[in-house]
Design a protein around this motif. Sequence first.
Motif, mmCIF file in Angstrom:
data_model
loop_
_atom_site.group_PDB
_atom_site.id
_atom_site.type_symbol
_atom_site.label_atom_id
_atom_site.label_comp_id
_atom_site.label_asym_id
_atom_site.label_seq_id
_atom_site.Cartn_x
_atom_site.Cartn_y
_atom_site.Cartn_z
ATOM 1 N N MET A 1 4.404 6.101 -11.872
ATOM 2 C CA MET A 1 4.077 5.417 -10.137
ATOM 3 C C MET A 1 4.268 6.395 -9.632
ATOM 4 S SD MET A 1 6.359 2.986 -8.257
ATOM 5 C CE MET A 1 8.022 3.391 -8.187
ATOM 6 N N TYR A 2 2.867 6.358 -8.726
ATOM 7 C CA TYR A 2 3.215 7.708 -7.615
ATOM 8 C C TYR A 2 3.177 7.090 -6.381
ATOM 9 C CZ TYR A 2 0.855 10.918 -4.663
ATOM 10 O OH TYR A 2 -0.004 11.093 -3.784
ATOM 11 N N ASP A 3 4.337 7.497 -5.369
ATOM 12 C CA ASP A 3 4.245 6.918 -3.760
ATOM 13 C C ASP A 3 3.775 7.610 -3.660
ATOM 14 O OD1 ASP A 3 5.849 7.121 -1.584
ATOM 15 O OD2 ASP A 3 7.275 5.957 -2.013
ATOM 16 N N TRP A 4 2.753 7.416 -2.330
ATOM 17 C CA TRP A 4 1.968 7.799 -1.404
ATOM 18 C C TRP A 4 2.922 8.859 -0.651
ATOM 19 C CZ3 TRP A 4 -4.057 8.040 -1.949
ATOM 20 C CH2 TRP A 4 -3.863 8.102 -0.857
ATOM 21 N N ARG B 1 0.624 -1.164 0.241
ATOM 22 C CA ARG B 1 -0.335 -0.205 0.548
ATOM 23 C C ARG B 1 0.796 1.294 0.203
ATOM 24 N NH1 ARG B 1 -4.076 -1.863 5.067
ATOM 25 N NH2 ARG B 1 -4.009 -3.589 4.178
ATOM 26 N N CYS B 2 1.574 1.027 -0.544
ATOM 27 C CA CYS B 2 3.016 2.516 -0.731
ATOM 28 C C CYS B 2 2.456 3.159 -1.869
ATOM 29 C CB CYS B 2 4.524 1.940 0.025
ATOM 30 S SG CYS B 2 4.032 1.354 1.545
ATOM 31 N N ARG B 3 2.309 2.245 -3.516
ATOM 32 C CA ARG B 3 2.451 2.738 -4.453
ATOM 33 C C ARG B 3 1.875 2.103 -5.116
ATOM 34 N NH1 ARG B 3 7.197 0.038 -2.366
ATOM 35 N NH2 ARG B 3 9.387 0.791 -2.424
ATOM 36 N N ILE B 4 1.753 3.484 -6.102
ATOM 37 C CA ILE B 4 0.518 3.380 -7.190
ATOM 38 C C ILE B 4 1.332 3.608 -8.648
ATOM 39 C CG2 ILE B 4 -1.961 4.394 -8.497
ATOM 40 C CD1 ILE B 4 -2.145 5.369 -5.576
ATOM 41 N N VAL B 5 0.535 2.771 -9.597
ATOM 42 C CA VAL B 5 1.157 2.268 -10.576
ATOM 43 C C VAL B 5 0.228 2.809 -11.474
ATOM 44 C CG1 VAL B 5 3.388 1.134 -10.244
ATOM 45 C CG2 VAL B 5 1.603 -0.238 -11.133
#
Length: 1593
Positions: free
Chosen positions: A331-334, A309-313
């Motif tokens: 990639m977005y780092d939450w 639950r730390c990154r969104i691609v």
Amino acid sequence: MEPPVLSSVDEVVELYRELSRHPGLKAACLGPDVTTQYGGKYCSLYTEWSQRDLARAENIKFCRQYLIFHDGASVVYSGPAGTCSEIKNELLSRESPSGALKAVLRKVPSKEKEEKQFLEVWDQNCKVKSIDLTALDKHGTVYDDDHFGCLAWSHSETHLLYVAEKKRPKAESFFQSKAPELSASSEDTGRPEKADVPLKGEQFVYHEDWGEALSKRSVPVLCVMDVEASSVSVLEGIPEHLCPGQAFWSPDDTGVVFVGWWPEPFRLGLQHCTNRRSALFYVDLTSGACEQISEDNMAVWSPRLSPDRCRIVYLENNAFGPHQQCSRLRMYDWYTKQTSTVLEAVPRQTRGAFPGIYCGALPGLCWAADSRRLVLDTAQRSQQDMFVVDTVTGTTTSLTADAPQGSWSVLTIDRDILVARFSTPSCPHTLKVAVLPSAGLEAQVQWVCLQDAPPVPGISWGVRTLRPPPEQENPQYGGLDFDAILLRPSKGPTAQKHPLVVMPHGGPHSVFTAGWMLYPAALCRVGFAVLLVNYRGSLGFGQDSVASLPGNVGTQDVRDVQLCVERVLQEESLDVGRVALVGGSHGGFLACHLLGQFPDTYHACVVRNPVVNIASMVAATDIPDWCLTETGLPYAPGTLPDPAQWTEMLHKSPMRYIDQVRAPVLLMLGEDDRRVPPPAGAGVLPCPQGPWGAHAAALVPGKQPRAGRRRGRSRRLHEHGAVAGQAPALLTAPCPCCPPNKRCSSAPRHEPISPGDIAGVLTLLLAEWFQWDPERSEPIEFCRQYLIVHDGAPVPDGDGAAYAPGTLPDPAQGTEMLHESPMRYIDQAAQGSCRAGAGCSRTPWQHASPPSGRRPWPSAAEQGPMASGIDRGAEAAGGPTACHRELSRFPAVTRAALGAAAGAQTFLLYTECSRPDLPRRRLLRFSRHYSLRHTGSGGLAVSRAALSTEIHNQLLSQDSPTGQHRAVLTRCPWQGHELLEVWGSGGRSHSVDLTALGKHGEVYTEGPFACLAWSHSETRLLYVAEKSRPKPRPPCPWDVPGAGRLAEEDEDEEGEQFVYHEDWGEVLSTRSVPVLCTLDLEGSSLSVLEDVPEHLSPGQALWSPDDRGVVFVGWWHEPFRLGLSACSNRRSGIFHLDLASGCCELLSAEHGAACSPRLSPDGRRLLYLEGSLGGPHRQCLRLRMLTWQTRQTVTVLDVVQEPTEAFAGIYTEVLPPRCWAADSRRAVLGTPQRSRTDLLLVDTDAATVTNLTAGSPEGCWELLTLQWDLLVATCSAPHRPPSLVVAVLPPAGRELPLCWVPVEDTPTVPGVTWKTLTVQPPCNGQSSAAHGTQAFEALLLSPPESTAPHPLVVCPHGGPHAIFDARWRPSMAALCQLGFAVLLVNYRGSLGFGQASISSLLSRVGEQDVADTQLAVEQALRSEPLDPHRLALLAGSHGAFIALHLLAREPERYRACALRSPVSNLPALLGTSDIPDWRYASLGLPYSFERVPRAEEVATMLLRSPIAHAARVRTPLLLCVGARDRRVSPTQALELYRVLRARGVPARLLWYPEGGHALAGVETEADVFGNCARWLLRHLGQPRRDGTGQYSP
């Protein structure tokens, strides 16, 4: 030696059935790991498959489960667990993160029309929750598509997140009536009152959708279900300018992450379009704040949260440009809020290297357990491979490099267990599993086959790489190559040469990968080699390849395909004499290009929804940006069509080469295609050269008549003792004779007879009769009316029997008794009860009054039940709704018939009337009866003979020549069958169920073909019906092998149910092949006349003078049909068909447009109208006459070029049904004469014309019938509803003055005055002829002068060759009552002003008509008390075309505009209108059926189009369109609406799903008026009441 190719239908059917049994693997889900007592691990694998079920004609879904034993590094054992089971009604399903729960969205059929949706939650044992989302009514339908749809569990597994359509407020008509509330109030029952009040007039407001495959998706909203509380809520924090989708829960469950698409300024198609502006957003559920977390002005989709639950691609493309392209992986780092690029777009693909990302979406679960790597699949040239991506280093590793070549797809990855799908062109889907090795060792992955599929025998395949020659290299992107996949039959001797089928893919930015495809495999098994071409521009070859195609479509892609075909034919043993093309969408575009550019190469073609004209697609497709982008032109939402751009689009279209095509073509079109609308594909049909259009299939679903419930009447039948064959039984008796306990339906009326006529009293006798109907198997009731003249004393009848009071003989006739004469019984074949007080009621018309004075305008209370019935509290008196309701209650007389009685001194007049019935939302039809008596000296006395009777289910009716019988065509309401009945003095004598006989299709009841004609002997009936078509059969008997074989004579009809059948366009969309039918009443036989030539479509038929033949109008329908409604220039002739010999003779000119034949009473002369072919659709016509015996034809009245005071020409489309005088020399007709419609008397011998109504205060006269020299007509004026009048036609030479006697005399409407303005155009030297400065006219309707100055509503008419004559128009009178002045402009080119005026508009549309309208406005402003600062436009069709030009020319002059079915883009109508010839004729260009639009012509049309000047429009605009408009496609208004919205101009679009070009229909017309009136009031000022009580803006 040619190889064997399957030619037997049975063999092909069996082959397709065999191959379609192979299922397709769609989804997979891994269950939680279970540890055995021995320490081993296993998990369950749930898979979903789909398969064609040919017996049920649908795709079915089924599931199958497997067990996978693994040790964390490899699969130890795997195998199936149980058998397959079908999945029913499941739309979405998702397991919770722990695997303990499963959410299912299910559709459930209900008794209502719409299906219900339930959201269910299951645990391992049972269903624990089931929520009826439809009943909750919190939102609309839940989205289950791949674009917006989602079903996401919160991490705590307590909430579910999904997307649904936003709930819309209820809407209803302005004229919606409400039933009275009879139940207790909410206060008494304790129930809360409903808060949502329906919005008046909003039910037809246009709501944009997201195009192809997403037509029911408009405004998505995010919804949350609380599993524990079983409640549903709609998230409110989403900005209104975003459409959310693809949502999931944030890491801490306190918010939601979603993709938001911008719908402004308007929605573009989303299917297969990954270039739509969108971004990633986060909405905090606590604060309601919404934050954008990805870059702006990009296109993003497919976000996936890592297991930690730390990154969104997510995937990202540039907004606009090619619809599909090489994507970036971002990639977005939450926690750091930083965005990085993991993988950039790859410019060039090199063998063995990563090709770039071209997938439509990432797998739902794509992350490895380490939350660092992810797995995806993408096209790599002509195959699809799987890759693992390290998000930290940005490196990629192929997981299928050492695996068999083919197509690999990731289904899911969970805890590093990979589930994949694999197939090849010769091998259907197989299920593969593997354990993802640790980082750096991914290439060593070991695949295990869990569900194998054996290869299909008889297919070999390979991939070829080709390089274009230097002269075909792209100068900007040189060095590109491309691939092709060749499938070949592998059985048989290698020396045999197989035929070749070439299949370029659609898109164009798509790709054929080496996977299983049913159609190519089936063609290969049939015996064809199949070539699948991935030309430059295909996906999987690098972004440069994609970018090389825009601007080069029609050249680069076409040359690539042709190069591949030539190379394969050279290198392979294939038959060069048998090469065919198959393609869909852009593949169809390429196929059509290849047919035209290389006609010697290809010998057959099959295309599905092909793009044939890019330019005409711009206004009709859901992706107008594609048309410009692929042509190499820039696109912006507010871009206006440019002639140079349209020229370029046409140059790149296959239509350019259509005249070179020689190969037979099969077209397959989808009726609901939003991407390439059917007219874009059918545009190739109008070419008669070669076999184009020889077979054209369209998915046009049939509509069956709605069957109602059968109502048994057996008890009543028993009571009255009626049996089949008995005479009708009398149910009611006249009032003076009825015993007190019997029913009475008489309505006696006592009136003194006028002096000089019959002495006595008239009594009306209304009797109900009962008769058994063997066709309907039930009793029917009908009513009859009688007139009885009496003095109160009994009289003997003809046999000496005593008569009851009320039947005295006529004293003037001595022994001849009135009851012995026919008295024109006026049968009314109304189904159901017609009792007084139940089925009969009075109309707004009052009893006939003497011509000496007129009655005041009747109040609502005087109008009777037919006049109202609407809830009058719906709107304050004087508003648009009230005005329309008040003025629409006046009926119009649609038909009249006369019958003679009492020694030719008394006549019975039967009329049929209609008026809008707003409560029932349909047209109310009813009949009225009158008695006419000669009073001497040519005078007439008129009296009412019966009350009004509603007409039920009657389609056509016609009296016989003697008036002794009436033929009635009715529709049985509960069966939908058409019945032809004959009624006489004894009741109904004949009834034939035409539908049950099955000799033909539907009878034509209206339009140019319809007729119902009696033979002179009154023994036969003649009518026109649709030709019977063979009963539709499925293309193949799929259900049971070998079952359902067709009879030998029907084999040609196999698979024909989707074959396209041309129709006759607007209003005539159900009319295709008419046939003449005769009913022999004596022999009770029905026959279809077979000797009409096949190239003719017959109509308007009548019997020849000797009853031995039939006279009819025949329209030529080859090479194809053009729209016929309001078009008097279609090639047609008058024909005579001899029934004995079968000889068909042409009686009129061969190259003319003839119609409306009318036979004289003595049978010696035939009168008809004749126009010229081509040119204007409406024109000045010639009146021609044929002498029957000699067959000599003379012109009675010729075309009038310049009108005179006495005669301006003939412009009517149809002559009155009975127009001849009794002397068979004179005829009467009605036609426009300048801005009036007058009745003209024509002496056919002397060729002279006498205007019978010149100078009358009424501006519009229409002849209903002329019998025994009795004229029956209606007259009206802009301020006076229609009145029914009669007159006696004097002898020849003494016709004037004519004494008209009112039958139903309606008064003028208060608050409306009118005058005719004559406008003289300036002589500016621009006119090409003297008629260029001819004066024209305009009608000005004004409110009372006390409210001046009045705002002005300007109305140019449509057509353009039409006329605003001075007739009653309720909508215009209503505008006057609202306080508006109305200017109806008859610009040059209108009918009634001579042929020269009509011709003057040709080549000057958009110029002369626009200038004339503005000139009329300026003159009205100068001479009348009008407010120059409050002007508005109200128009339709071509009138709307003029209005749009005026908005662009005078952007500051007009403050509001309301348009119906507007013409905004002339060249776009070439492929969508039923009258493409008008586009050429309007510009003065010749038209031919084989004509192909040239670039310079398209540019000229565009320059004359309002859309080209829309940038100058500032006026608020209301658009009203019908979805079924065949004349002016609704996409014309949609294109304009989008352009104006993109430019910030206030615009509103009303979309009527069942509306045609005229937007006809009671409910539609009322809604259009209500919305238009309110639009004008809104922008010109609200109404105020003056001292007279009148409303005025």
